[in-house]
Design an enzyme around this catalytic site. Structure first.
Site, PDB file in Angstrom:
ATOM      1  N   SER A  89       0.833  -1.214   0.000  1.00  0.00           N
ATOM      2  CA  SER A  89       0.000   0.000   0.000  1.00  0.00           C
ATOM      3  C   SER A  89       0.864   1.259   0.000  1.00  0.00           C
ATOM      4  CB  SER A  89      -0.873  -0.015   1.261  1.00  0.00           C
ATOM      5  OG  SER A  89      -1.408   1.261   1.510  1.00  0.00           O
ATOM      6  N   TYR A 113      -2.291   5.527  -4.253  1.00  0.00           N
ATOM      7  CA  TYR A 113      -3.394   6.467  -4.019  1.00  0.00           C
ATOM      8  C   TYR A 113      -3.018   7.754  -4.726  1.00  0.00           C
ATOM      9  CZ  TYR A 113      -5.882   3.972  -0.258  1.00  0.00           C
ATOM     10  OH  TYR A 113      -6.627   3.090   0.466  1.00  0.00           O
ATOM     11  N   THR A 154      -5.834   2.773  -6.861  1.00  0.00           N
ATOM     12  CA  THR A 154      -7.111   2.660  -6.135  1.00  0.00           C
ATOM     13  C   THR A 154      -7.978   3.874  -6.445  1.00  0.00           C
ATOM     14  OG1 THR A 154      -6.088   1.355  -4.400  1.00  0.00           O
ATOM     15  CG2 THR A 154      -8.145   2.463  -3.832  1.00  0.00           C
ATOM     16  N   LYS A 173      -8.358  -0.446  -9.267  1.00  0.00           N
ATOM     17  CA  LYS A 173      -9.053  -1.079  -8.127  1.00  0.00           C
ATOM     18  C   LYS A 173     -10.225  -0.225  -7.649  1.00  0.00           C
ATOM     19  CE  LYS A 173      -7.919  -2.792  -3.471  1.00  0.00           C
ATOM     20  NZ  LYS A 173      -8.386  -1.881  -2.427  1.00  0.00           N
ATOM     21  N   HIS A 216     -13.557  -1.732  -1.461  1.00  0.00           N
ATOM     22  CA  HIS A 216     -12.608  -1.387  -0.399  1.00  0.00           C
ATOM     23  C   HIS A 216     -12.925  -2.150   0.896  1.00  0.00           C
ATOM     24  CE1 HIS A 216      -9.408   1.809  -0.212  1.00  0.00           C
ATOM     25  NE2 HIS A 216      -9.370   1.392   1.038  1.00  0.00           N
TER      26      HIS A 216
HETATM   27  C1  LIG Z   1      -7.196  -2.583   7.426  1.00  0.00           C
HETATM   28  C2  LIG Z   1      -7.387  -2.319   5.983  1.00  0.00           C
HETATM   29  C3  LIG Z   1      -6.575  -1.402   5.328  1.00  0.00           C
HETATM   30  C4  LIG Z   1      -6.709  -1.187   3.954  1.00  0.00           C
HETATM   31  N1  LIG Z   1      -5.845  -0.333   3.327  1.00  0.00           N
HETATM   32  C5  LIG Z   1      -5.928  -0.188   1.979  1.00  0.00           C
HETATM   33  C6  LIG Z   1      -4.981   0.612   1.288  1.00  0.00           C
HETATM   34  O1  LIG Z   1      -4.058   1.166   1.873  1.00  0.00           O
HETATM   35  N2  LIG Z   1      -5.129   0.713  -0.056  1.00  0.00           N
HETATM   36  C7  LIG Z   1      -6.128   0.093  -0.752  1.00  0.00           C
HETATM   37  O2  LIG Z   1      -6.227   0.227  -1.972  1.00  0.00           O
HETATM   38  N3  LIG Z   1      -7.031  -0.680  -0.102  1.00  0.00           N
HETATM   39  C8  LIG Z   1      -6.947  -0.851   1.221  1.00  0.00           C
HETATM   40  N4  LIG Z   1      -7.832  -1.661   1.865  1.00  0.00           N
HETATM   41  C9  LIG Z   1      -8.806  -2.430   1.082  1.00  0.00           C
HETATM   42  C10 LIG Z   1      -8.191  -3.778   0.685  1.00  0.00           C
HETATM   43  O3  LIG Z   1      -7.163  -3.604  -0.247  1.00  0.00           O
HETATM   44  C11 LIG Z   1      -9.216  -4.740   0.080  1.00  0.00           C
HETATM   45  O4  LIG Z   1      -9.925  -4.082  -0.935  1.00  0.00           O
HETATM   46  C12 LIG Z   1     -10.192  -5.292   1.115  1.00  0.00           C
HETATM   47  O5  LIG Z   1      -9.546  -5.505   2.350  1.00  0.00           O
HETATM   48  C13 LIG Z   1     -10.765  -6.621   0.624  1.00  0.00           C
HETATM   49  O6  LIG Z   1     -11.720  -7.092   1.499  1.00  0.00           O
HETATM   50  P1  LIG Z   1     -11.447  -8.201   2.637  1.00  0.00           P
HETATM   51  O7  LIG Z   1     -10.682  -7.519   3.727  1.00  0.00           O
HETATM   52  O8  LIG Z   1     -12.832  -8.573   3.045  1.00  0.00           O
HETATM   53  O9  LIG Z   1     -10.660  -9.347   2.024  1.00  0.00           O
HETATM   54  C14 LIG Z   1      -7.715  -1.874   3.234  1.00  0.00           C
HETATM   55  C15 LIG Z   1      -8.536  -2.789   3.901  1.00  0.00           C
HETATM   56  C16 LIG Z   1      -8.372  -3.028   5.242  1.00  0.00           C
HETATM   57  C17 LIG Z   1      -9.240  -4.061   5.925  1.00  0.00           C
END
Ligand SMILES: Cc1cc2nc3c(=O)[nH]c(=O)nc-3n(C[C@H](O)[C@H](O)[C@H](O)COP(=O)(O)O)c2cc1C
Length: 363
Positions: free
Chosen positions: A87, A110, A136, A232, A256
């Site tokens: 990330s 981002y 994203t 994404k 997300h």
């Molecule tokens: C704690 C956390 C932090 C996340 N941080 C980012 C991030 O920095 N960038 C991003 O594109 N998505 C981020 N996401 C979204 C994840 O990339 C992903 O889309 C999502 O976790 C998928 O769902 P799941 O947790 O049910 O597998 C984050 C999700 C979580 C749970």
């Protein structure tokens, strides 16, 4: 506070909850008396052969779930032969992860207002030999997450009565963290003019997510990144078509993890419609709510070529570091392999809608 940061959706968490629950409405078509030996979960994703159709989602501040968390998760993914995505909001920097791993990883971007920082960040991803850039698109403005407000979440955490109480209850975490390589945003700190200390870092970051982002900016990114490009956060077939026009090599059907638009549909419920629209032109990837190998198999059956997990690996990481991530991946691998066999398939790339007892989301 870090567990609660992961284990939440935005506002009422209704989309987060339906991401998981909607998998339960999908039923497999069980087949018997077929030769189920010589099975393979290998797939080719964006020109890269991987050991199962699964990758690690980009997750912010993994390095506060466990010391050097991003490096450890990347090592686990490398060992299991699947892609790791770093990330923008990671604790360990692009360079930290590159120095400590031997295979190329993917980098998630981002879009921020400071375009000279974006320019440099894309160059750093190139220099680190990242094999895909994932942009994203669903966080131009930020969904509200009640847990983080209550915990006053910051990287590194502020010292106050609430956090002191939490630290006292987790002495091992505190001791380990004191030895960690980094405790704040490694991709940002030291790379932006005038961001030299923690308070300037916090205000810069909060102000930087760019609400003006449009498809034209993907062209700006494309001019700087000629490698594989993943977009994404696609939840609508019209946006999927725009992503194709913008020159993406893959899209991720993603909301997300239910952390942005509360009230958006679950990702699994829109997957087949989006996949039918664009899967002949670009790769369709999927995340959101996958908690088992059976869930991976359901997403593949509904048209995903590759899937991702976020929370399942973060929980493994928080509990046991690299070993925890490996364990989470082993569990998913085994469930996927055995469930695929019970559906009568031996090659994961042949999985499709014929492996389901109908599509509950067909309109
Ligand atoms: C704690 C956390 C932090 C996340 N941080 C980012 C991030 O920095 N960038 C991003 O594109 N998505 C981020 N996401 C979204 C994840 O990339 C992903 O889309 C999502 O976790 C998928 O769902 P799941 O947790 O049910 O597998 C984050 C999700 C979580 C749970």
């Amino acid at each position: 506070m870090f567990f609660e940061y992961a284990d939440t959706g935005s506002w009422t968490s209704s989309t987060y909850i339906s991401n998981e629950n909607d998998f339960k409405n999908i039923k497999f078509r069980q087949r018997v008396a077929r030769d189920m030996s010589n099975r393979s979960l290998d797939v080719n994703i964006l020109g890269q052969k991987i050991n199962m159709p699964l990758a690690l989602s980009p997750i912010g501040i993994c390095g506060l779930q466990y010391p050097n968390g991003e490096i450890l998760a990347a090592k686990a993914a490398e060992k299991k032969g699947i892609p790791f995505t770093l990330s923008t909001m990671s604790i360990c920097s692009i360079e930290d992860v590159a120095e400590n791993t031997s295979k190329p990883f993917w980098f998630q971007l981002y879009m921020m207002k400071d375009r000279s920082f974006m320019d440099k960040l894309i160059k750093r991803a190139k220099d680190a030999n990242c094999s895909a850039l994932m942009v994203t698109l669903d966080l131009q403005v930020m969904g509200q997450r009640h847990n983080d407000i209550r915990n006053n979440l910051e990287a590194p955490p502020k010292i106050n009565l609430n956090t002191i109480q939490q630290f006292i209850s987790k002495p091992k975490w505190c001791l380990d963290m004191l030895k960690a390589k980094r405790l704040n945003f490694g991709n940002i700190m030291g790379h932006v003019n005038n961001v030299t200390n923690l308070s300037s870092l916090a205000s810069w970051t909060a102000d930087q997510f760019d609400p003006t982002l449009t498809w034209n900016d993907i062209g700006w990114i494309r001019d700087r990144w000629q490698g594989k490009l993943i977009l994404k956060g696609i939840m609508d077939k019209d946006d999927a078509k725009l992503a194709v026009n913008a020159g993406a090599n893959a899209i991720i059907v993603s909301n997300h993890g239910g952390r942005q638009l509360d009230g958006a549909p679950s990702t699994i419920s829109v997957l087949s419609e989006i996949s039918e629209e664009v899967k002949n032109k670009i790769e369709v990837h999927f995340d959101g709510g996958i908690r088992s190998g059976q869930d991976v198999l359901k997403a593949l059956s509904l048209g995903a070529k590759c899937t991702y997990v976020g929370r399942p690996y973060v929980y493994g990481l928080g509990a046991k570091g690299q070993e925890g991530v490996e364990l989470a991946l082993d569990i998913i691998y085994k469930e996927l392999d055995l469930s695929m066999a019970m559906c009568g398939e031996t090659d994961v790339s042949k999985v499709g809608i014929h492996n389901l007892n109908g599509n509950p989301f067909k309109k």
